[in-house]
Design a protein around this motif. Structure first.
Motif, PDB file in Angstrom:
ATOM      1  N   CYS A  14       0.776  -1.198   0.020  1.00  0.00           N
ATOM      2  CA  CYS A  14       0.138  -0.109   0.110  1.00  0.00           C
ATOM      3  C   CYS A  14       1.058   1.190   0.086  1.00  0.00           C
ATOM      4  CB  CYS A  14      -0.983   0.008   1.175  1.00  0.00           C
ATOM      5  SG  CYS A  14      -2.292  -1.185   1.304  1.00  0.00           S
ATOM      6  N   CYS A  17       1.061   4.004  -3.025  1.00  0.00           N
ATOM      7  CA  CYS A  17       0.501   3.618  -4.230  1.00  0.00           C
ATOM      8  C   CYS A  17      -0.501   4.675  -4.449  1.00  0.00           C
ATOM      9  CB  CYS A  17      -0.484   2.532  -3.567  1.00  0.00           C
ATOM     10  SG  CYS A  17      -1.591   1.895  -4.730  1.00  0.00           S
ATOM     11  N   PRO A  18      -0.623   4.962  -5.740  1.00  0.00           N
ATOM     12  CA  PRO A  18      -1.416   6.205  -6.356  1.00  0.00           C
ATOM     13  C   PRO A  18      -2.938   5.612  -6.384  1.00  0.00           C
ATOM     14  CG  PRO A  18      -0.281   5.015  -8.199  1.00  0.00           C
ATOM     15  CD  PRO A  18       0.273   4.185  -7.033  1.00  0.00           C
ATOM     16  N   ASP A  19      -3.167   4.500  -6.185  1.00  0.00           N
ATOM     17  CA  ASP A  19      -4.668   4.149  -6.386  1.00  0.00           C
ATOM     18  C   ASP A  19      -5.219   3.887  -4.781  1.00  0.00           C
ATOM     19  OD1 ASP A  19      -4.596   4.038  -8.842  1.00  0.00           O
ATOM     20  OD2 ASP A  19      -4.060   2.077  -9.016  1.00  0.00           O
ATOM     21  N   PHE A  20      -4.277   4.401  -3.763  1.00  0.00           N
ATOM     22  CA  PHE A  20      -4.853   4.224  -2.253  1.00  0.00           C
ATOM     23  C   PHE A  20      -6.097   5.107  -2.226  1.00  0.00           C
ATOM     24  CE2 PHE A  20      -5.338   5.723   1.895  1.00  0.00           C
ATOM     25  CZ  PHE A  20      -5.173   4.386   2.500  1.00  0.00           C
ATOM     26  N   ASP A  21      -7.254   4.496  -1.830  1.00  0.00           N
ATOM     27  CA  ASP A  21      -8.367   5.137  -1.510  1.00  0.00           C
ATOM     28  C   ASP A  21      -8.825   4.671   0.062  1.00  0.00           C
ATOM     29  OD1 ASP A  21     -10.937   6.634  -1.886  1.00  0.00           O
ATOM     30  OD2 ASP A  21     -11.807   5.003  -3.095  1.00  0.00           O
ATOM     31  N   CYS A  44      -7.714   0.419   2.795  1.00  0.00           N
ATOM     32  CA  CYS A  44      -7.901   0.836   1.341  1.00  0.00           C
ATOM     33  C   CYS A  44      -8.968   0.209   0.737  1.00  0.00           C
ATOM     34  CB  CYS A  44      -6.511   0.568   0.501  1.00  0.00           C
ATOM     35  SG  CYS A  44      -6.929   1.218  -1.105  1.00  0.00           S
ATOM     36  N   ASN A  46      -9.349  -0.591  -2.210  1.00  0.00           N
ATOM     37  CA  ASN A  46      -8.653  -1.473  -3.425  1.00  0.00           C
ATOM     38  C   ASN A  46      -8.143  -2.583  -3.019  1.00  0.00           C
ATOM     39  OD1 ASN A  46      -9.940   0.306  -5.492  1.00  0.00           O
ATOM     40  ND2 ASN A  46      -8.165   1.818  -4.973  1.00  0.00           N
ATOM     41  N   ARG A  49      -8.320  -6.022  -4.551  1.00  0.00           N
ATOM     42  CA  ARG A  49      -7.740  -6.079  -5.750  1.00  0.00           C
ATOM     43  C   ARG A  49      -6.223  -5.991  -6.024  1.00  0.00           C
ATOM     44  NH1 ARG A  49      -7.463  -0.578  -8.963  1.00  0.00           N
ATOM     45  NH2 ARG A  49      -5.948  -0.486  -7.536  1.00  0.00           N
ATOM     46  N   CYS A  50      -5.648  -5.296  -5.105  1.00  0.00           N
ATOM     47  CA  CYS A  50      -4.105  -5.312  -5.040  1.00  0.00           C
ATOM     48  C   CYS A  50      -3.731  -6.543  -4.364  1.00  0.00           C
ATOM     49  CB  CYS A  50      -3.719  -4.033  -4.223  1.00  0.00           C
ATOM     50  SG  CYS A  50      -4.050  -2.351  -4.951  1.00  0.00           S
TER      51      CYS A  50
END
Length: 64
Positions: A14, A17-21, A44, A46, A49-50
């Protein structure tokens, strides 16, 4: 660093990570008596998925 009332539930992948939400679960403790308090668990959205991506990469690396 530990911050009272907050728990980070993150995987090693994590970091940065640019996709951390952020997904935050809050448990309100004021019903237990005393001063109002809450605990927060941060993870997160995501993460599943990760985790699948990381597992697939691990399997691929083992097969090479």
């Amino acid at each position: 660093m530990e911050v009272p009332g907050f728990t980070l539930l993150l995987q090693d992948f994590c970091g940065y990570c640019p996709d951390f939400d952020a997904e935050v679960d809050t448990f309100d403790c004021k019903s237990l008596g005393g001063a109002p308090k809450a605990t927060h668990s941060i993870r997160c959205r995501n993460r599943r998925r990760c985790a699948r991506i990381a597992e697939n990469l691990k399997v691929k690396q083992q097969n090479e």
